[in-house]
Design a protein around this motif. Structure first.
Motif, PDB file in Angstrom:
ATOM      1  N   LYS A  30       0.821  -1.222   0.000  1.00  0.00           N
ATOM      2  CA  LYS A  30       0.000   0.000   0.000  1.00  0.00           C
ATOM      3  C   LYS A  30       0.854   1.272   0.000  1.00  0.00           C
ATOM      4  O   LYS A  30       0.630   2.180  -0.811  1.00  0.00           O
ATOM      5  CB  LYS A  30      -0.930  -0.031   1.203  1.00  0.00           C
ATOM      6  CG  LYS A  30      -1.810   1.196   1.381  1.00  0.00           C
ATOM      7  CD  LYS A  30      -2.608   1.071   2.644  1.00  0.00           C
ATOM      8  CE  LYS A  30      -1.756   0.641   3.826  1.00  0.00           C
ATOM      9  NZ  LYS A  30      -0.555   1.472   4.053  1.00  0.00           N
ATOM     10  N   SER A  33       2.657   1.692  -3.147  1.00  0.00           N
ATOM     11  CA  SER A  33       1.726   2.146  -4.183  1.00  0.00           C
ATOM     12  C   SER A  33       1.406   3.630  -4.031  1.00  0.00           C
ATOM     13  O   SER A  33       1.317   4.353  -5.027  1.00  0.00           O
ATOM     14  CB  SER A  33       0.439   1.315  -4.134  1.00  0.00           C
ATOM     15  OG  SER A  33       0.708  -0.042  -4.430  1.00  0.00           O
ATOM     16  N   VAL A 155      -5.817  -1.475  -2.465  1.00  0.00           N
ATOM     17  CA  VAL A 155      -4.678  -2.322  -2.841  1.00  0.00           C
ATOM     18  C   VAL A 155      -4.876  -3.708  -2.247  1.00  0.00           C
ATOM     19  O   VAL A 155      -5.127  -3.863  -1.048  1.00  0.00           O
ATOM     20  CB  VAL A 155      -3.359  -1.704  -2.338  1.00  0.00           C
ATOM     21  CG1 VAL A 155      -2.171  -2.555  -2.790  1.00  0.00           C
ATOM     22  CG2 VAL A 155      -3.211  -0.267  -2.833  1.00  0.00           C
ATOM     23  N   THR A 194      -1.715  -6.097  -6.581  1.00  0.00           N
ATOM     24  CA  THR A 194      -0.258  -6.092  -6.494  1.00  0.00           C
ATOM     25  C   THR A 194       0.287  -7.515  -6.316  1.00  0.00           C
ATOM     26  O   THR A 194      -0.458  -8.433  -5.987  1.00  0.00           O
ATOM     27  CB  THR A 194       0.213  -5.226  -5.310  1.00  0.00           C
ATOM     28  OG1 THR A 194      -0.428  -5.688  -4.109  1.00  0.00           O
ATOM     29  CG2 THR A 194      -0.135  -3.770  -5.520  1.00  0.00           C
TER      30      THR A 194
END
Length: 285
Positions: A30, A33, A155, A194
């Motif tokens: 997270k 990202s 995410v 992801t």
């Protein structure tokens, strides 16, 4: 232009958009990202700030490579101990990117709804995008990170526990935000998948993209492949989109293009493992 005319133009200018990067489960990438998305937005010329909401477990400043420049933080601003401009750190690589770190020593009770709203309103006057790096889970810090959001990037990894927790977060986005409480438009939520590894999916060790989307029932923003480039970039304090070209950096760039409303083909792939000559003469992108 007179001061009055200048003020009138500023009054008419659209306010910045608040995007929360959130997840139900920790360890899904997270903060990585949030760093990549904010840097990619700034690379495109959008004035962007990324805020660390994870009070007590500060990591964003390390991934952004500015941990030694932290003097004041988000909590100092909320509690009136510093002005916002004193706490904002301007990125040295992109003049359109700023970071607002959080405290490593306070607890999450230091975050208040009024305080968060005041800081966000001030940032919206200056920045095009305010990216909120939420702590994982559904506790206070996470709820405050999403409460004032206009859009959300959820995410998740292609694993059952991660997807289940993300589904819980999507429920909060539709019921526990300011937009939900005031009857406005819903927070626009998209999923960022992801650590995608096609070999593990083919072996039945991970969920397919189709299975994830069937459960979460929100649009797919992007698919980030499992990649050593992500870890390498984090270790040197650089958002992956500002590091060496890689499949992961391209995937984040594509995701941000979609976030901005562009139609970009979804490229699904993993980092190629270098062959013999690659291992001898250098690493593969």
């Amino acid at each position: 232009m007179t001061k009055t005319e200048d003020k009138a133009l500023k009054d008419k200018a659209p306010l910045g958009k608040v995007i929360v990067i959130t997840s139900g489960k920790g360890g899904v990438g997270k903060t990585t990202s949030a760093a990549a998305i904010s840097a990619a937005l700034a690379k495109r010329g959008h004035k962007t700030v990324v805020i660390d909401f994870d009070v007590g477990l500060r990591n964003l400043d390390m991934i952004m490579g500015c941990e030694r420049r932290v003097v004041f933080d988000f909590i100092n601003v909320i509690q009136g101990e510093a002005r916002l401009k004193q706490a904002l750190i301007k990125d040295k690589r992109l003049d359109t990117l700023s970071i607002l770190p959080t405290s490593q020593t306070r607890d999450k009770d230091a975050l208040t709804q009024d305080g968060v709203e005041k800081v966000l309103n001030e940032l919206k006057e200056e920045f095009d995008y305010i990216v909120c790096d939420s702590p994982a889970g559904i506790e206070r810090g996470a709820q405050l990170a999403m409460y004032f959001a206009d859009e959300a990037v959820v995410v998740t990894n292609p694993e059952v526990s991660s997807v289940r927790d993300s589904d819980r977060v999507l429920g909060l986005l539709s019921s526990k935000t300011k937009r939900a409480e005031t009857g406005g438009d819903e927070v626009k939520a998209q999923v960022l998948l992801t650590r995608h590894d096609q070999r593990r999916i083919d072996a039945g060790e991970m969920m397919t993209i189709e299975d994830v989307l069937e459960i979460l029932a929100v649009p797919l923003l992007g698919v980030i492949p499992e990649s050593p480039a992500v870890l390498r970039a984090s270790n040197v304090g650089t958002p992956v989109v500002l590091d060496e070209p890689s499949a992961a950096s391209r995937a984040y760039e594509d995701a941000v293009a979609r976030l901005l409303g562009e139609e970009v083909e979804m490229r699904i792939g993993n980092e190629k493992r270098p062959g013999l000559f690659g291992r001898i003469f250098g690493r593969s992108a």
